[in-house]
Design an enzyme around this catalytic site. Sequence first.
Site, PDB file in Angstrom:
ATOM      1  N   GLU A  87      30.253  44.908  42.161  1.00  9.39           N
ATOM      2  CA  GLU A  87      31.476  45.696  42.009  1.00  9.39           C
ATOM      3  C   GLU A  87      31.234  46.871  41.076  1.00  9.39           C
ATOM      4  O   GLU A  87      30.680  46.702  39.989  1.00  9.39           O
ATOM      5  CB  GLU A  87      32.588  44.802  41.442  1.00  9.39           C
ATOM      6  CG  GLU A  87      33.813  45.543  40.955  1.00  9.39           C
ATOM      7  CD  GLU A  87      34.689  44.712  40.044  1.00  9.39           C
ATOM      8  OE1 GLU A  87      35.448  45.310  39.255  1.00  9.39           O
ATOM      9  OE2 GLU A  87      34.620  43.467  40.086  1.00  9.39           O
ATOM     10  N   LYS A 103      41.508  36.779  41.761  1.00 10.18           N
ATOM     11  CA  LYS A 103      40.799  37.048  40.515  1.00 10.18           C
ATOM     12  C   LYS A 103      41.654  36.512  39.371  1.00 10.18           C
ATOM     13  O   LYS A 103      42.708  37.066  39.063  1.00 10.18           O
ATOM     14  CB  LYS A 103      40.566  38.554  40.374  1.00 10.18           C
ATOM     15  CG  LYS A 103      40.010  38.982  39.033  1.00 10.18           C
ATOM     16  CD  LYS A 103      39.898  40.505  38.982  1.00 10.18           C
ATOM     17  CE  LYS A 103      39.548  40.994  37.594  1.00 10.18           C
ATOM     18  NZ  LYS A 103      39.398  42.470  37.555  1.00 10.18           N
TER      19      LYS A 103
END
Length: 200
Positions: A32, A121
């Site tokens: 990411e 998340k």
Amino acid sequence: MTELIAILRGVTPGEVVGIGHALADAGITAIEVPLNSPDPFTSVRLLADALGDRCAIGAGTVLTTEDVGRAHEAGARLIVAPNCDAAVITAAVELGMTPYPGVATPTEAFTAIAAGARHLKLFPADAVGISGAGAWRAVLPKDVGLLPVGGVDATNLAAWAAAGAAGAGLGSCLYRPGDTADAVGARARELRRIWDEKSQ
């Protein structure tokens, strides 16, 4: 999808491919680039071009549907956010991307699921804690994965795995601006080993 996601906050386009190769060689399959990094969409494109067949490349700290579209154009397959925004989740799903919205309460978790997310998340994970995540796990759908982010490192990754985490986001314990690719690769190998041993 069981993933350790390398979070390269602050990475620059000039170093991102070398670090990406070191991560992939260490067994990390998702990377990411947070959008508050320098020139993040260029870094996403470079990673997608160099490693898209080995790793799922994602954009992080994605707050708007416009940024979802820009990340998609750059080659990102993952959309990671610190918050739960139904519009961002829906936009990612409609583009065939995998959203990881940030959730800190069960209410946010179920809001994200209703918008189409199947990966959550858990952020900040150290605030919710492993015991708190276990309580969530008892009520969340079985096919929805929890990915702790924030305070996850080599000292507690095994405990998160044992508690049923579907993966983890690894930030400053793995990469800090200025780190060499070799240093990042060495940390990644150790974190991968810990995860693999405890998540069998």
